[in-house]
Motif scaffolding. Structure first.
Motif, PDB file in Angstrom:
ATOM      1  N   ILE A 282      -9.332  -6.485  -5.315  1.00 44.61           N
ATOM      2  CA  ILE A 282     -10.814  -6.037  -5.922  1.00 44.61           C
ATOM      3  C   ILE A 282     -11.664  -5.927  -4.272  1.00 44.61           C
ATOM      4  N   LEU A 283     -11.967  -4.416  -4.228  1.00 40.66           N
ATOM      5  CA  LEU A 283     -12.409  -4.060  -3.002  1.00 40.66           C
ATOM      6  C   LEU A 283     -13.584  -3.703  -2.807  1.00 40.66           C
ATOM      7  N   VAL A 297     -11.544   6.769   3.318  1.00 42.72           N
ATOM      8  CA  VAL A 297     -11.518   5.674   3.934  1.00 42.72           C
ATOM      9  C   VAL A 297     -10.728   4.624   2.854  1.00 42.72           C
ATOM     10  N   GLY A 300      -7.290   5.207   4.506  1.00 38.67           N
ATOM     11  CA  GLY A 300      -7.255   4.253   5.187  1.00 38.67           C
ATOM     12  C   GLY A 300      -6.214   2.706   5.209  1.00 38.67           C
ATOM     13  N   VAL A 301      -6.946   2.436   4.158  1.00 41.92           N
ATOM     14  CA  VAL A 301      -6.685   1.396   4.047  1.00 41.92           C
ATOM     15  C   VAL A 301      -5.101   1.334   3.266  1.00 41.92           C
ATOM     16  N   GLN A 304      -2.796   1.104   5.659  1.00 41.27           N
ATOM     17  CA  GLN A 304      -2.848   0.371   6.236  1.00 41.27           C
ATOM     18  C   GLN A 304      -1.423  -0.533   5.180  1.00 41.27           C
ATOM     19  N   ARG A 308       2.086  -1.171   7.146  1.00 43.01           N
ATOM     20  CA  ARG A 308       1.887  -2.172   8.081  1.00 43.01           C
ATOM     21  C   ARG A 308       2.130  -3.833   6.973  1.00 43.01           C
ATOM     22  N   GLN A 310      -1.084  -4.648   6.238  1.00 46.43           N
ATOM     23  CA  GLN A 310      -2.650  -4.993   6.174  1.00 46.43           C
ATOM     24  C   GLN A 310      -3.494  -4.632   4.786  1.00 46.43           C
ATOM     25  N   PRO A 311      -4.516  -4.991   5.061  1.00 46.80           N
ATOM     26  CA  PRO A 311      -4.645  -6.770   5.260  1.00 46.80           C
ATOM     27  C   PRO A 311      -3.497  -7.229   3.664  1.00 46.80           C
ATOM     28  N   PHE A 312      -2.625  -6.152   3.141  1.00 41.71           N
ATOM     29  CA  PHE A 312      -2.691  -6.170   1.608  1.00 41.71           C
ATOM     30  C   PHE A 312      -0.834  -6.554   1.472  1.00 41.71           C
TER      31      PHE A 312
END
Lengths: 429, 429
Positions: A282-283, A297, A300-301, A304, A308, A310-312
């Motif tokens: 949950i962001l 945005v 972008g997450v 990622q 990659r 990241q972050p998950f």
């Protein structure tokens, strides 16, 4: 792990779970006092907000005790009434308060006069309740309050600051309604649509103790350089507008229960996603900003995560709530959720493992009864194949036109509730 | 766990680590061939980009072999030259190509003529290299390419699509430069400032095989309804513009090394934060959008972490890169990083445990030699105490004025490198 449904189907189930968590028919009944708790007393139902009529109906339908012991009055937005038998439903204007709201507020205060200790007041509060309960302090008029309101909204003051001022100009907010119920017990059921779910900010907290003061309200008015009418200044400088403070004995028997919040809606969706075998993150329950920029945005997450880890790590589901805004520049048919989704789809560029659903939990994104839409890896290619240019459609604020042409709209009909926007992004592994 | 420095100090160390990771003096030398590797050959240094001169200087200073075996020519942006002795530095216009760039491209192609198998070409590519190497295919002019470029930029085509077209109109891009070096070995050192770090998109990949085709370029031109000059159409339809494809034997001895990327800069900062005892989460190396809106979204995530421990538990550091945009409406002194940070500071409302630094890795955020700024829990209160209204300053695009007044600017001087924006958010536990 159970068999995985197709991403679009799962996303729709997450949205449905979020909406269901905020349905008055589902979230109100568990909080009703039992006939035993009520004993010899009366159950007086009051309230204000866009969902208050639906909440009142849920009370009537699920109340297990003697119907003759149940009564009350709630005020909702014009057009939001639903049939009730024992609880009177009044309608008033929103977002600009009107005389009907003022009369409803007086009616509500009358309904809690002369209660006894054995009585229970059930106060049903939801978004919009502040405008629907416009009862100025003695010596002030609706016009006075509206002038201050308008100036505050234009000043850049935060919603918390605006509410601090409001609570000190009202005869019913800032805990005063609960004080008026004394010595009865007061159970407030809150449906929140404000970031942070601060009870004193939801409908300006009519049943909640208020730690802020007239001096705070004055400081806010001065900070933003707002010229207030003389009677308003008098109320604040004399301290006559002081709200009901924490520790006030009249609120000893007042309790507040959050029955539906954006966060709870996200948690409900998260449970369904986890049952389907996905990690869930949950962001935020209050991600705000211009819809198309929020979409970029989030893209972008998501990229990622997909590219990659990241972050998950994928597979996973990213959930967020909040209320974005749309600056309308085009002539299209849009809403903040489909605008955000269209920007997200463009920015993820048809990535093979990214899916998303964005929709308004009230079932109405923008002006139409379309809640939102869903996208997947094929969305952009399908659009090009139909001659739709995603960025042109976005420039024209035509999110609904775009997704409808692809058969990707999410339609629920009016849900009679609102815990803001719902955004779910599913990234396959 | 080592003793923790104050958050603002740690954030500055993270930024410094990110910038250092992209310093040519630090990131180029590990990739130089040894004199043994070179054997009896020559080391020919070529390249293009804003950092190419600084990269060339790093080569000269760290090359361990015979200086007489080292030669070359690189082109950088007007004003970005630094002193070199063996490698000729040329300057050209950016972002609109000029005749100087065209001559530099010809000069570079001449420098790799007639090489032998034992020679090594070191190709130094960084952001801006595409505009600095404008060599149209025979039959095309700079004006032709510029017309197509302008139309593509205005069309909504993605940067990847624009580059696909560019690679098929050039005599040096799309792998052609590496092919020209044949039979010498080619080592390309890339500093990336593009999302995704796709080698063929950085400076349009002069030394990288290109899987896209003239047909792809034509499809893009048609998709966006762009009218191209007749000679451009001829080049694409005849296939005469075909780039060098994967598997081409002339590229058998060409290799690419990413020596600095936004992601690597974030990873370098992450290592420093982890050594200081923080959990680190990289949200994305390419978060884009209108700066103030990106700031609001990041604020929403930071508040979720601080208040609910979702999607990460505090204490932690959230890192992100990418390049935001600013729509200038006011008269203030600003840049995209301070604009993002000011919006972030306003939206987090002075939260007691949230700190952040946002700055441009090239040391210049906007027009001034201020890289960015830092904020903490006291920022808003300090601003009010000085009569600065955060939202008014934001409306005036006055990020630098705002943070400078608080002594919170981050100043590095020109860093001679660029891996885009750097954003670090520190949430205390």
């Amino acid at each position: 792990m159970p068999a995985c449904p197709p991403p679009a189907d799962l996303l729709r189930r997450l949205f449905d779970a979020a909406v269901a968590s905020a349905q008055p028919a589902l979230c109100v009944p568990p909080h009703l006092p039992s006939p035993q708790e009520l004993g010899a007393g009366r159950l007086v139902v009051i309230g204000a907000g866009k969902a208050s009529a639906a909440m009142a109906q849920a009370v009537e339908r699920h109340w297990q005790g003697d119907p003759m012991r149940l009564s009350g009055v709630v005020v909702t937005r014009d057009g939001y009434a639903v049939p009730c038998e024992r609880i009177r439903i009044r309608e008033a204007a929103h977002p600009v308060p009107d005389e009907a709201g003022l009369q409803a507020a007086q009616h509500i205060l009358q309904a809690v006069q002369g209660l006894r200790e054995e009585d229970i007041v059930l106060c049903l509060i939801s978004g919009g309740g502040s405008a629907l309960l416009p009862l100025p302090l003695e010596g002030l008029t609706l016009a006075h309050k509206q002038a201050v309101n308008r100036a505050l909204l234009a000043s850049g003051a935060t919603i918390g600051e605006i509410n601090t001022v409001r609570r000190h100009l009202s005869a019913i907010k800032g805990g005063r309604l609960a004080a008026a119920c004394h010595p009865a017990r007061v159970v407030t059921l809150l449906m929140s649509d404000v970031p942070g779910d601060q009870p004193r900010d939801i409908a300006s907290g009519p049943t909640v103790a208020d730690p802020t003061t007239c001096a705070d309200a004055l400081a806010i008015v001065q900070r933003y350089g707002i010229e207030v009418p003389a009677p308003v200044r008098e109320v604040l400088t004399s301290g006559r507008g002081e709200s009901v403070k924490p520790g006030d004995p009249r609120l000893d028997r007042a309790e507040v229960r959050m029955v539906a919040t954006p966060q709870q809606a996200l948690e409900a969706a998260a449970r369904v996603a986890r049952e389907a075998g996905y990690a869930v993150h949950i962001l935020g329950d209050a991600l705000e900003g211009e819809a198309r920029e929020v979409g970029k945005v989030l893209a972008g997450v998501a990229l990622q995560v997909a590219e990659r880890g990241q972050p998950f790590t994928a597979p996973c589901v990213l959930l967020s709530g909040g209320e974005t805004t749309v600056t309308v520049r085009g002539q299209g048919r849009g809403g903040r959720n489909v605008e955000c989704l269209l920007a997200f789809a463009s920015a993820t560029g048809g990535h093979a493992r990214i899916h998303a659903l964005m929709a308004d939990t009230d079932g109405v994104d923008g002006l139409e009864e379309i809640a939102g839409a869903v996208m997947g890896p094929g969305t952009l290619a399908q659009a090009w194949a139909r001659g739709l240019r995603p960025l042109d459609e976005l420039a024209n604020n035509n999110g609904h036109g775009f997704f409808e042409a692809l058969g990707a709209s999410v339609v629920t009909g009016p849900t009679l509730t609102n815990v803001n926007d719902f955004r779910a992004i599913l990234i396959e592994g």
